[in-house]
Design a protein around this motif. Structure first.
Motif, short mmCIF file in Angstrom:
data_model
loop_
_atom_site.label_atom_id
_atom_site.label_comp_id
_atom_site.label_asym_id
_atom_site.label_seq_id
_atom_site.Cartn_x
_atom_site.Cartn_y
_atom_site.Cartn_z
N ILE A 17 0.86 -1.18 0.00
CA ILE A 17 0.00 0.00 0.00
C ILE A 17 0.90 1.23 0.00
O ILE A 17 1.73 1.39 0.89
N HIS A 18 0.73 2.08 -1.01
CA HIS A 18 1.49 3.33 -1.09
C HIS A 18 0.54 4.47 -0.73
O HIS A 18 -0.33 4.84 -1.52
N ARG A 19 0.70 5.02 0.46
CA ARG A 19 -0.09 6.20 0.87
C ARG A 19 0.72 7.42 0.49
O ARG A 19 1.80 7.67 1.02
N ARG A 25 -2.28 4.08 -3.63
CA ARG A 25 -2.17 3.05 -4.66
C ARG A 25 -1.94 1.70 -3.99
O ARG A 25 -1.20 1.62 -3.01
N VAL A 26 -2.59 0.68 -4.52
CA VAL A 26 -2.38 -0.69 -4.07
C VAL A 26 -1.65 -1.41 -5.19
O VAL A 26 -2.22 -1.65 -6.26
N LEU A 27 -0.38 -1.72 -4.96
CA LEU A 27 0.47 -2.30 -5.99
C LEU A 27 0.83 -3.74 -5.66
O LEU A 27 1.12 -4.07 -4.51
N HIS A 36 -7.95 -0.31 -8.33
CA HIS A 36 -9.35 -0.40 -8.78
C HIS A 36 -9.99 -1.73 -8.41
O HIS A 36 -11.22 -1.84 -8.37
N LYS A 37 -9.18 -2.75 -8.15
CA LYS A 37 -9.72 -4.06 -7.78
C LYS A 37 -9.98 -4.16 -6.27
O LYS A 37 -10.79 -4.98 -5.83
N PHE A 38 -9.26 -3.35 -5.51
CA PHE A 38 -9.35 -3.42 -4.04
C PHE A 38 -9.67 -2.04 -3.48
O PHE A 38 -8.90 -1.46 -2.72
N THR A 39 -10.83 -1.54 -3.88
CA THR A 39 -11.22 -0.18 -3.49
C THR A 39 -11.45 -0.03 -1.99
O THR A 39 -11.17 1.03 -1.42
N MET A 40 -11.92 -1.10 -1.33
CA MET A 40 -12.17 -1.01 0.10
C MET A 40 -10.85 -0.90 0.87
O MET A 40 -10.76 -0.18 1.87
N ILE A 41 -9.84 -1.60 0.39
CA ILE A 41 -8.52 -1.50 1.02
C ILE A 41 -7.96 -0.09 0.82
O ILE A 41 -7.39 0.51 1.74
N ALA A 42 -8.11 0.45 -0.39
CA ALA A 42 -7.64 1.80 -0.68
C ALA A 42 -8.34 2.83 0.20
O ALA A 42 -7.71 3.76 0.73
N GLU A 43 -9.64 2.68 0.37
CA GLU A 43 -10.40 3.61 1.21
C GLU A 43 -9.95 3.51 2.68
O GLU A 43 -9.84 4.53 3.37
N ALA A 45 -7.02 2.63 3.68
CA ALA A 45 -5.68 3.21 3.76
C ALA A 45 -5.74 4.73 3.82
O ALA A 45 -4.95 5.37 4.53
N LEU A 46 -6.66 5.31 3.07
CA LEU A 46 -6.84 6.76 3.11
C LEU A 46 -7.31 7.23 4.48
O LEU A 46 -6.86 8.26 4.99
N ALA A 47 -8.21 6.46 5.06
CA ALA A 47 -8.78 6.85 6.35
C ALA A 47 -7.81 6.61 7.51
O ALA A 47 -7.97 7.20 8.58
N LEU A 48 -6.82 5.76 7.30
CA LEU A 48 -5.91 5.38 8.37
C LEU A 48 -5.12 6.57 8.91
O LEU A 48 -5.05 6.79 10.12
#
Length: 206
Positions: A17-19, A25-27, A36-43, A45-48
């Motif tokens: 996870i690149h914050r 970005r989830v690479l 785009h495949k793991f939008t819940m993880i990205a969200e 990470a943003l909230a973290l």
């Protein structure tokens, strides 16, 4: 030399996870952008935190138990994506974090693992849902191995607590891996050493 055991060698996709200042970005380990495949993880990470970081972990899908001790189901994860070449959103995927490489512009890779782990634990202290801390246990590896077999987990990873991060195959220099086949007919203990030599001793064969 201290060893710290991580129970549950997760069966999923290794990812970072690149914050970044303007987003997440989830690479994959090969550098493919799967945000785009793991939008819940990205969200999640943003909230973290607003602090920039690079977090190392495994994207998994848990089986029907759904608890931290559950087995990860790789086939279920692939199916949720629409196959290996699919582009569906895996809404129930979870990022199991086990290392932190950068934080707020600071390179942490040369720090010993125990220090990186402490920083990671603090960062994920309030995290729930799509990003979780992969559990660690400081216990007899023989007992952990037995429990891993009983739970039919992928295996056990043990890391030297005083080791810096070593990427690629050389990273195995600081890792002891215990693996076994799903049908549990063969169990092996695999060791990797700093010189790059690997040794493997067979365990129970059924």
């Amino acid at each position: 030399m201290g060893l710290r055991d991580q129970v549950g060698q997760w069966d999923g996709y290794r990812a970072h996870i690149h914050r970044e200042p303007n987003g997440v970005r989830v690479l994959t380990k090969n550098g493919h952008d799967w945000t785009h495949k793991f939008t819940m993880i990205a969200e999640a990470a943003l909230a973290l935190t607003k602090t920039t970081y690079i977090m190392d972990g495994e994207i998994v899908m848990l089986d029907e138990q759904g608890a931290p001790t559950s087995r990860s189901d790789f086939n279920l994860l692939v199916s949720s994506l629409g196959g290996r070449a699919g582009n569906r959103v895996a809404a129930n995927a979870i990022f199991m974090a086990f290392d932190l490489f950068y934080q707020n512009g600071r390179d942490l890779r040369r720090m010993e693992y125990s220090s990186r782990r402490h920083i990671l634990e603090q960062a994920l202290k309030r995290s729930t849902g799509a990003i979780r801390l992969s559990e660690e246990f400081d216990a007899d590896p023989n007992i952990l191995f037995r429990h891993a077999c009983e739970l039919e987990l992928e295996g056990i990873i043990a890391k030297r607590t005083d080791a810096p991060h070593m990427p690629g195959r050389t990273g195995m220099a600081q890792v002891q891996a215990v693996r076994y086949l799903p049908d549990r007919r063969i169990r092996t203990l695999e060791l990797a050493w700093p010189a790059g030599k690997r040794s493997r001793s067979a365990g129970d064969q059924r």
